[in-house]
Motif scaffolding. Structure first.
Motif, PDB file in Angstrom:
ATOM      1  N   LEU A   1       0.818  -1.210   0.000  1.00  0.00           N
ATOM      2  CA  LEU A   1       0.000   0.000   0.000  1.00  0.00           C
ATOM      3  C   LEU A   1       0.850   1.257   0.000  1.00  0.00           C
ATOM      4  N   GLY A   2       2.157   1.088  -0.138  1.00  0.00           N
ATOM      5  CA  GLY A   2       3.073   2.201   0.034  1.00  0.00           C
ATOM      6  C   GLY A   2       3.483   2.880  -1.266  1.00  0.00           C
ATOM      7  N   ILE A   3       3.687   4.190  -1.173  1.00  0.00           N
ATOM      8  CA  ILE A   3       4.323   4.965  -2.229  1.00  0.00           C
ATOM      9  C   ILE A   3       5.800   5.065  -1.879  1.00  0.00           C
ATOM     10  N   VAL A   4       6.666   4.635  -2.776  1.00  0.00           N
ATOM     11  CA  VAL A   4       8.100   4.604  -2.511  1.00  0.00           C
ATOM     12  C   VAL A   4       8.821   5.376  -3.616  1.00  0.00           C
ATOM     13  N   ALA A   5      10.072   5.744  -3.347  1.00  0.00           N
ATOM     14  CA  ALA A   5      10.795   6.575  -4.299  1.00  0.00           C
ATOM     15  C   ALA A   5      12.278   6.263  -4.284  1.00  0.00           C
ATOM     16  N   THR A   6      12.923   6.552  -5.399  1.00  0.00           N
ATOM     17  CA  THR A   6      14.374   6.446  -5.477  1.00  0.00           C
ATOM     18  C   THR A   6      14.899   7.571  -6.351  1.00  0.00           C
ATOM     19  N   SER A   7      16.224   7.715  -6.346  1.00  0.00           N
ATOM     20  CA  SER A   7      16.841   8.815  -7.054  1.00  0.00           C
ATOM     21  C   SER A   7      18.185   8.379  -7.620  1.00  0.00           C
ATOM     22  N   GLN A   8      18.599   9.023  -8.674  1.00  0.00           N
ATOM     23  CA  GLN A   8      19.914   8.809  -9.264  1.00  0.00           C
ATOM     24  C   GLN A   8      20.940   9.559  -8.427  1.00  0.00           C
ATOM     25  N   ALA A   9      21.957   8.865  -7.938  1.00  0.00           N
ATOM     26  CA  ALA A   9      22.913   9.511  -7.047  1.00  0.00           C
ATOM     27  C   ALA A   9      23.713  10.594  -7.754  1.00  0.00           C
ATOM     28  N   ARG A  10      24.193  10.300  -8.947  1.00  0.00           N
ATOM     29  CA  ARG A  10      25.009  11.266  -9.694  1.00  0.00           C
ATOM     30  C   ARG A  10      25.077  10.834 -11.157  1.00  0.00           C
ATOM     31  N   PRO A  11      25.346  11.763 -12.062  1.00  0.00           N
ATOM     32  CA  PRO A  11      25.550  11.365 -13.465  1.00  0.00           C
ATOM     33  C   PRO A  11      26.791  10.487 -13.601  1.00  0.00           C
ATOM     34  N   ASP A  12      26.844   9.733 -14.673  1.00  0.00           N
ATOM     35  CA  ASP A  12      28.022   8.914 -14.992  1.00  0.00           C
ATOM     36  C   ASP A  12      28.359   7.943 -13.866  1.00  0.00           C
TER      37      ASP A  12
ATOM     38  N   THR B   1      12.674  -2.402 -10.493  1.00  0.00           N
ATOM     39  CA  THR B   1      11.838  -3.515 -10.955  1.00  0.00           C
ATOM     40  C   THR B   1      11.238  -4.268  -9.779  1.00  0.00           C
ATOM     41  N   ALA B   2      12.062  -4.561  -8.764  1.00  0.00           N
ATOM     42  CA  ALA B   2      11.565  -5.285  -7.591  1.00  0.00           C
ATOM     43  C   ALA B   2      10.481  -4.497  -6.877  1.00  0.00           C
ATOM     44  N   MET B   3      10.691  -3.186  -6.727  1.00  0.00           N
ATOM     45  CA  MET B   3       9.691  -2.370  -6.046  1.00  0.00           C
ATOM     46  C   MET B   3       8.415  -2.223  -6.864  1.00  0.00           C
ATOM     47  N   LEU B   4       8.520  -2.251  -8.191  1.00  0.00           N
ATOM     48  CA  LEU B   4       7.320  -2.185  -9.019  1.00  0.00           C
ATOM     49  C   LEU B   4       6.407  -3.381  -8.769  1.00  0.00           C
ATOM     50  N   PHE B   5       6.988  -4.525  -8.405  1.00  0.00           N
ATOM     51  CA  PHE B   5       6.194  -5.702  -8.054  1.00  0.00           C
ATOM     52  C   PHE B   5       5.611  -5.597  -6.652  1.00  0.00           C
ATOM     53  N   ASP B   6       6.355  -4.997  -5.706  1.00  0.00           N
ATOM     54  CA  ASP B   6       5.992  -5.117  -4.293  1.00  0.00           C
ATOM     55  C   ASP B   6       5.304  -3.894  -3.699  1.00  0.00           C
TER      56      ASP B   6
ATOM     57  N   VAL C   1       3.134   2.252  -5.617  1.00  0.00           N
ATOM     58  CA  VAL C   1       3.582   3.222  -6.613  1.00  0.00           C
ATOM     59  C   VAL C   1       5.071   3.468  -6.400  1.00  0.00           C
ATOM     60  N   VAL C   2       5.818   3.573  -7.510  1.00  0.00           N
ATOM     61  CA  VAL C   2       7.247   3.866  -7.449  1.00  0.00           C
ATOM     62  C   VAL C   2       7.501   5.191  -8.163  1.00  0.00           C
ATOM     63  N   ARG C   3       8.151   6.101  -7.458  1.00  0.00           N
ATOM     64  CA  ARG C   3       8.523   7.402  -8.034  1.00  0.00           C
ATOM     65  C   ARG C   3      10.040   7.441  -8.242  1.00  0.00           C
ATOM     66  N   THR C   4      10.480   7.948  -9.379  1.00  0.00           N
ATOM     67  CA  THR C   4      11.912   8.066  -9.643  1.00  0.00           C
ATOM     68  C   THR C   4      12.198   9.464 -10.188  1.00  0.00           C
ATOM     69  N   SER C   5      12.984  10.215  -9.449  1.00  0.00           N
ATOM     70  CA  SER C   5      13.363  11.560  -9.877  1.00  0.00           C
ATOM     71  C   SER C   5      14.477  12.070  -8.973  1.00  0.00           C
ATOM     72  N   VAL C   6      15.097  13.152  -9.382  1.00  0.00           N
ATOM     73  CA  VAL C   6      16.064  13.852  -8.544  1.00  0.00           C
ATOM     74  C   VAL C   6      15.450  15.189  -8.148  1.00  0.00           C
ATOM     75  N   PRO C   7      15.883  15.715  -6.976  1.00  0.00           N
ATOM     76  CA  PRO C   7      16.953  15.252  -6.094  1.00  0.00           C
ATOM     77  C   PRO C   7      16.435  14.403  -4.943  1.00  0.00           C
TER      78      PRO C   7
ATOM     79  N   VAL D   1      13.439  -3.801   3.026  1.00  0.00           N
ATOM     80  CA  VAL D   1      14.751  -4.453   3.029  1.00  0.00           C
ATOM     81  C   VAL D   1      14.685  -5.778   2.257  1.00  0.00           C
ATOM     82  N   ALA D   2      13.635  -6.536   2.483  1.00  0.00           N
ATOM     83  CA  ALA D   2      13.482  -7.813   1.794  1.00  0.00           C
ATOM     84  C   ALA D   2      13.418  -7.610   0.279  1.00  0.00           C
ATOM     85  N   THR D   3      12.673  -6.607  -0.149  1.00  0.00           N
ATOM     86  CA  THR D   3      12.559  -6.332  -1.577  1.00  0.00           C
ATOM     87  C   THR D   3      13.897  -5.891  -2.170  1.00  0.00           C
ATOM     88  N   LEU D   4      14.589  -4.977  -1.492  1.00  0.00           N
ATOM     89  CA  LEU D   4      15.831  -4.434  -2.019  1.00  0.00           C
ATOM     90  C   LEU D   4      16.982  -5.421  -1.928  1.00  0.00           C
TER      91      LEU D   4
END
Length: 272
Positions: A161-172, A186-191, A194-200, A267-270
């Motif tokens: 039921l959770g909204i989760v997020a991640t971010s790109q640490a740095r270019p290159d 991908t793992a979080m999209l299953f578990d 909603v998965v949000r991905t953006s910076v910062p 933790v289990a998902t990641l």
């Protein structure tokens, strides 16, 4: 003087310092807001880096003298992308334009941040969002706040039921890190719901602290983009660890900030 009184004096001093730091960040935010609006065009990496540096310089011209006057003996972390432990003593860890590339592209997701680190422990942090005027603050042992209102992480107990997020640490980034980021999404999209991905990263972390989203994770990363949110989330009642559930330090290879009720699930998902 008794130890109790000494502790009280330090706490009072740090509380006053937090307020003055917030004033300094609002002034720097005004300087960046005045530069915001049109997309900044560039044709090369060199031109982009020059534009980023111009934004950083506009904020630092305000921040550096003000923060230095507040703590003249404190060191100053020059490289906002640096990681790892700091030498003992006090250090200002500052990102004058967190989400700088968004600023260049006329996107609203950017902020000004400053964290005072004492003997490798974050003591206080301020995150100011110039476009909304919001100021997030945290003081070790005294809670996290948004414009003076207490913050609390969500009570979600089901990752599904959770909204989760991640971010790109740095270019290159290193290829192995990029692969790990992709697998984790991908793992979080299953578990997760909603998965949000953006910076910062910091803007996701203030949302975790405010209970708007339930978890944020990142692989690699710098002190400047993780320390402010780490203190805010901790003081708002959240859990901070690495992606395997171990205690997080600036030397860790991964970072997880999460509502306590879904820490084990995240933790289990990641860790898959």
């Amino acid at each position: 003087m008794s130890e109790t009184l000494q502790t009280a004096d330090v706490a009072t001093s740090d509380a006053d310092l937090l307020d003055q730091t917030a004033v300094a960040l609002r002034a720097a935010g005004t300087a960046l807001r005045e530069r915001f609006g049109e997309v900044v065009r560039y044709e090369t990496r060199e031109e982009m880096m020059h534009a980023l540096a111009d934004n950083d310089g506009a904020a630092l011209d305000v921040l550096r003298p003000r923060l230095t006057s507040l703590r003249p003996e404190a060191g100053w972390v020059e490289d906002e992308l640096a990681g790892g432990a700091l030498p003992d003593g006090e250090w200002w860890v500052v990102d004058p334009a967190e989400g700088n590339v968004n600023h260049l592209h006329a996107l609203p997701e950017w902020a000004v941040t400053a964290t005072l680190v004492r003997d490798n422990q974050p003591v206080l942090t301020v995150v100011h969002l110039p476009l909304t005027g919001e100021t997030y603050t945290a003081l070790a042992g005294a809670g996290a706040h948004l414009d003076g209102r207490p913050l609390r992480v969500s009570s979600t107990a089901d990752l599904g039921l959770g909204i989760v997020a991640t971010s790109q640490a740095r270019p290159d980034e290193d290829e192995a890190v990029v692969q790990r980021v992709g697998s984790s999404i991908t793992a979080m999209l299953f578990d997760a719901l909603v998965v949000r991905t953006s910076v910062p990263a910091t803007l996701h972390l203030v949302n975790v602290a405010a209970g708007r989203i339930d978890a944020f994770w990142q692989f690699a990363g710098a002190r400047a983009d993780l320390l402010p949110g780490a203190l805010l989330v901790t003081e708002a009642g959240g859990r901070i660890s690495d992606a395997e559930g171990r205690p997080w330090t600036p030397q860790s290879e991964s970072f997880l900030a999460v509502a306590p009720g879904i820490h084990a699930g995240a933790v289990a998902t990641l860790s898959r």
